[in-house]
Design an enzyme around this catalytic site. Sequence first.
Site, PDB file in Angstrom:
ATOM      1  N   SER A 194       0.815  -1.216   0.000  1.00  0.00           N
ATOM      2  CA  SER A 194       0.000   0.000   0.000  1.00  0.00           C
ATOM      3  C   SER A 194       0.847   1.264   0.000  1.00  0.00           C
ATOM      4  O   SER A 194       0.366   2.337  -0.389  1.00  0.00           O
ATOM      5  CB  SER A 194      -0.953   0.011   1.199  1.00  0.00           C
ATOM      6  OG  SER A 194      -0.229   0.036   2.417  1.00  0.00           O
ATOM      7  N   GLY A 233       5.339   2.873   0.546  1.00  0.00           N
ATOM      8  CA  GLY A 233       6.736   2.637   0.859  1.00  0.00           C
ATOM      9  C   GLY A 233       7.444   1.633  -0.025  1.00  0.00           C
ATOM     10  O   GLY A 233       7.246   1.582  -1.244  1.00  0.00           O
ATOM     11  N   ILE A 234       8.289   0.812   0.602  1.00  0.00           N
ATOM     12  CA  ILE A 234       9.128  -0.134  -0.128  1.00  0.00           C
ATOM     13  C   ILE A 234       8.275  -1.121  -0.903  1.00  0.00           C
ATOM     14  O   ILE A 234       8.592  -1.468  -2.047  1.00  0.00           O
ATOM     15  CB  ILE A 234      10.065  -0.872   0.840  1.00  0.00           C
ATOM     16  CG1 ILE A 234      11.083   0.095   1.454  1.00  0.00           C
ATOM     17  CG2 ILE A 234      10.797  -2.009   0.131  1.00  0.00           C
ATOM     18  CD1 ILE A 234      11.921  -0.520   2.561  1.00  0.00           C
ATOM     19  N   GLY A 235       7.203  -1.595  -0.312  1.00  0.00           N
ATOM     20  CA  GLY A 235       6.357  -2.574  -0.988  1.00  0.00           C
ATOM     21  C   GLY A 235       5.742  -2.033  -2.256  1.00  0.00           C
ATOM     22  O   GLY A 235       5.741  -2.704  -3.306  1.00  0.00           O
ATOM     23  N   TYR A 246      10.433  -4.591  18.195  1.00  0.00           N
ATOM     24  CA  TYR A 246      10.646  -4.576  16.745  1.00  0.00           C
ATOM     25  C   TYR A 246      11.949  -5.285  16.380  1.00  0.00           C
ATOM     26  O   TYR A 246      11.981  -6.136  15.481  1.00  0.00           O
ATOM     27  CB  TYR A 246      10.663  -3.126  16.245  1.00  0.00           C
ATOM     28  CG  TYR A 246      10.934  -2.993  14.768  1.00  0.00           C
ATOM     29  CD1 TYR A 246       9.945  -3.296  13.838  1.00  0.00           C
ATOM     30  CD2 TYR A 246      12.186  -2.569  14.311  1.00  0.00           C
ATOM     31  CE1 TYR A 246      10.201  -3.176  12.481  1.00  0.00           C
ATOM     32  CE2 TYR A 246      12.440  -2.452  12.957  1.00  0.00           C
ATOM     33  CZ  TYR A 246      11.439  -2.750  12.045  1.00  0.00           C
ATOM     34  OH  TYR A 246      11.702  -2.640  10.700  1.00  0.00           O
TER      35      TYR A 246
END
Length: 282
Positions: free
Chosen positions: A21, A23-25, A156
């Site tokens: 949706s 950024g990197i993706g 994280y």
Amino acid sequence: MTTPATIPTATPRTVLVTGTSSGIGLATAVTAARAGWHVIATMRDTAKAGALLAAADEAGVSVDLRALDVTDPASVTACLAGLDRLDALVNNAGAGHVGTLEQESVDDVRAVMEVNFFGVLNVTKAVLPLLRQSKGRVLTVTSVGGVVGQPFNEAYCAAKFAVEGFMESLAPVAATAGVSVSVVEPGAVASEFVSNVGLPADALEQAGPYAPALSAYLERTSGAFASAQTSQDVAERMVDLLDAERPAFRLLTSDAARAFAGVKLADLDGSAVQNLTGGWVR
């Protein structure tokens, strides 16, 4: 008159990318499509696909948009329904988290592990039979936070360390079946990821005895992201890895990431990392 023979065209290779949706993706999905891949672009809520579809349209490519919640095995099964070939998986979906153990619940930590670690396992396990057939590859976006533990990123980094350890252990096993496994470790990336870490506006007020350390950490981090690598730059390196004849196990996506992770990878007794990150909170 004879009809000229039709020359068959090669079937495009298929890659499934999670978390597209933004950024990197998003950048990886569009860049891979431009490189000739058939891209299955997934996200938890397809109502948020506007930016992806606009970027694909601007690039003159199309993607196969599918809903996928990586934390839900039933959603994974539904996403893969009818898919009889897959050449690559890009595990990108994840969520940031800032906090420290004394001030959050163990359930908060479990939630971070669920999306960033178990979500990766859910999708990877489901597609491995297809990747064995195609002699394909798995690329998993971790982070330099999967190499170097960082203040206020305990949950994280724990999840990313777990992903790194899992994939490093899986890689030689998968290779015996013809499947290559790689981890991709960006440093700071200019994307919506940072805005999605869930830190409340009154975080410093609520930090109690950790307020000075949190303030120092946030100041240092804002400076790091001011000169962050772009999502597009990471995506181009990801697609290079997708297309590589012999993909490396580890890809550090920038000079800054290489320098940062290099401290840990050459730190045999752990003191260099502690000296480095201790300065972030003093």
